[in-house]
Each structure stands twice: as C-alpha cells, then as structure tokens.
Write a protein that holds these residues in place. Structure first.
Motif, PDB file in Angstrom:
ATOM      1  N   UNK A 111     -32.126  10.671  43.365  1.00  0.00           N
ATOM      2  CA  UNK A 111     -33.471  10.687  42.783  1.00  0.00           C
ATOM      3  C   UNK A 111     -33.440  10.785  41.267  1.00  0.00           C
ATOM      4  N   UNK A 112     -32.632  11.728  40.756  1.00  0.00           N
ATOM      5  CA  UNK A 112     -32.603  11.941  39.306  1.00  0.00           C
ATOM      6  C   UNK A 112     -31.578  11.049  38.614  1.00  0.00           C
ATOM      7  N   UNK A 113     -30.875  10.248  39.399  1.00  0.00           N
ATOM      8  CA  UNK A 113     -29.855   9.328  38.893  1.00  0.00           C
ATOM      9  C   UNK A 113     -28.822  10.061  38.043  1.00  0.00           C
ATOM     10  N   UNK A 114     -28.317  11.163  38.604  1.00  0.00           N
ATOM     11  CA  UNK A 114     -27.321  11.972  37.904  1.00  0.00           C
ATOM     12  C   UNK A 114     -26.013  11.204  37.774  1.00  0.00           C
ATOM     13  N   UNK A 115     -25.390  11.340  36.626  1.00  0.00           N
ATOM     14  CA  UNK A 115     -24.150  10.607  36.347  1.00  0.00           C
ATOM     15  C   UNK A 115     -22.940  11.532  36.199  1.00  0.00           C
ATOM     16  N   UNK A 116     -23.189  12.801  35.805  1.00  0.00           N
ATOM     17  CA  UNK A 116     -22.074  13.711  35.576  1.00  0.00           C
ATOM     18  C   UNK A 116     -22.531  15.158  35.785  1.00  0.00           C
ATOM     19  N   UNK A 141     -25.944  25.466  44.698  1.00  0.00           N
ATOM     20  CA  UNK A 141     -25.325  25.266  43.388  1.00  0.00           C
ATOM     21  C   UNK A 141     -23.887  24.766  43.518  1.00  0.00           C
ATOM     22  N   UNK A 142     -23.129  25.381  44.420  1.00  0.00           N
ATOM     23  CA  UNK A 142     -21.738  24.959  44.617  1.00  0.00           C
ATOM     24  C   UNK A 142     -21.656  23.533  45.146  1.00  0.00           C
ATOM     25  N   UNK A 143     -22.580  23.173  46.037  1.00  0.00           N
ATOM     26  CA  UNK A 143     -22.582  21.812  46.594  1.00  0.00           C
ATOM     27  C   UNK A 143     -22.945  20.794  45.509  1.00  0.00           C
ATOM     28  N   UNK A 144     -23.902  21.147  44.650  1.00  0.00           N
ATOM     29  CA  UNK A 144     -24.276  20.250  43.548  1.00  0.00           C
ATOM     30  C   UNK A 144     -23.067  20.036  42.618  1.00  0.00           C
ATOM     31  N   UNK A 145     -22.392  21.133  42.239  1.00  0.00           N
ATOM     32  CA  UNK A 145     -21.196  21.021  41.385  1.00  0.00           C
ATOM     33  C   UNK A 145     -20.154  20.126  42.033  1.00  0.00           C
ATOM     34  N   UNK A 146     -19.930  20.355  43.309  1.00  0.00           N
ATOM     35  CA  UNK A 146     -18.922  19.587  44.036  1.00  0.00           C
ATOM     36  C   UNK A 146     -19.245  18.096  44.030  1.00  0.00           C
ATOM     37  N   UNK A 147     -20.482  17.772  44.361  1.00  0.00           N
ATOM     38  CA  UNK A 147     -20.845  16.347  44.434  1.00  0.00           C
ATOM     39  C   UNK A 147     -20.886  15.699  43.056  1.00  0.00           C
ATOM     40  N   UNK A 148     -21.336  16.449  42.040  1.00  0.00           N
ATOM     41  CA  UNK A 148     -21.382  15.871  40.695  1.00  0.00           C
ATOM     42  C   UNK A 148     -19.981  15.665  40.122  1.00  0.00           C
ATOM     43  N   UNK A 149     -19.048  16.510  40.506  1.00  0.00           N
ATOM     44  CA  UNK A 149     -17.685  16.356  39.992  1.00  0.00           C
ATOM     45  C   UNK A 149     -17.003  15.101  40.547  1.00  0.00           C
TER      46      UNK A 149
END
Length: 151
Positions: A111-116, A141-149
């Motif tokens: 949705x937010x088109x996160x890149x990093x 929070x941990x899941x977001x960090x994991x997927x963004x990494x």
C-alpha cells in the motif's frame, strides 16, 4: 450485543459469586485502570476502543512482568501473570496468528510502496490502527523490520 463495560460488570458479579479471587482481582484492576483513564482525561466516559487500549496496555505490562520474573527466577509470579494475561485476553478481539500478521504487513508494505527499512514508520502508521488489539505491537514491528530488510 453487550458492551465491553457491561461484560466487565457482569463478569465481576459472576467472579464474586464463584469466589474466583484471581478473576475478581483482574477485572477490578481493569475497571480501576479504565476509571483512572477517565478521570485523567477530560472526565469523559471511554468508548469501546479506548477501553480496549487500556486492556492492551495491561496485557503488555503483564508480559513485561513475566519476562522480568522469569529472569529473576520467580516462576510462581510469572505463572500468576500468565493467568492474568489469559483472563485479559477474554476481553480482547481474536489475536492474529503470525501468518496473518505477516500477510497484513505485506499488504501494508504494498500500500505505502515501501522500498527500504527507512519506510518502516509509514508502514507502521498504516498497520497500527488496522491491527489495534488484534496483535502485539512488538510482533508487528519485528515482522515489518523482517520484511523490509528483504526488499
């Protein structure tokens, strides 16, 4: 459908009748925390979402206590806190599984088109209201960090 406040009142009476000391003390603690929040604010009555926020914070406090008691070797106190958490969970919406949280996180990232990892704030801003009361903030929070990494 009964409100959360009505359920707490009814369960308080039932716990008194059943002489269930643990449940009675937990419900009294919730009612006290809700009343404190009402008095602390503009003396307004809390709605369902705000009561849920109070219960969520009480669960978080109990989880922190379990961690500390376990570190200190006080398993008896940790078990009591765990029992209190299970009673509090009865007043919360169904908790999402790790897979459901991962799916919600993936959807929010798209949705937010996160890149990093720099976009974590934007992703959390979308997820926090969506998952309120349904998932532990630390897990999200941990899941977001994991997927963004992995991006």
């Amino acid at each position: 459908m009964t409100t959360l406040r009505e359920r707490l009142d009814a369960d308080l009476k039932d716990a008194m009748r059943a002489k269930d000391e643990l449940k009675l003390s937990v419900i009294r603690m919730v009612k006290s925390a809700v009343k404190y929040k009402e008095v602390e604010g503009a003396a307004k009555v809390l709605d369902e979402a705000e009561i849920l926020t109070v219960i969520t914070s009480l669960v978080k406090q109990r989880r922190d206590s379990v961690t500390e008691f376990t570190k200190a070797g006080r398993i008896d106190l940790a078990e009591k806190e765990e029992k209190e958490i299970s009673i509090l969970h009865a007043y919360m919406p169904r908790q999402l599984s790790a897979e459901e949280v991962a799916a919600e996180v993936a959807k929010a990232i798209a949705e937010v088109q996160a890149k990093s990892a720099k976009d974590m704030g934007a992703v959390m801003k979308v997820l926090t209201p969506r998952l309120k009361g349904q998932a532990d903030g630390k897990l999200v929070s941990e899941e977001v960090k994991s997927q963004l990494s992995k991006l």
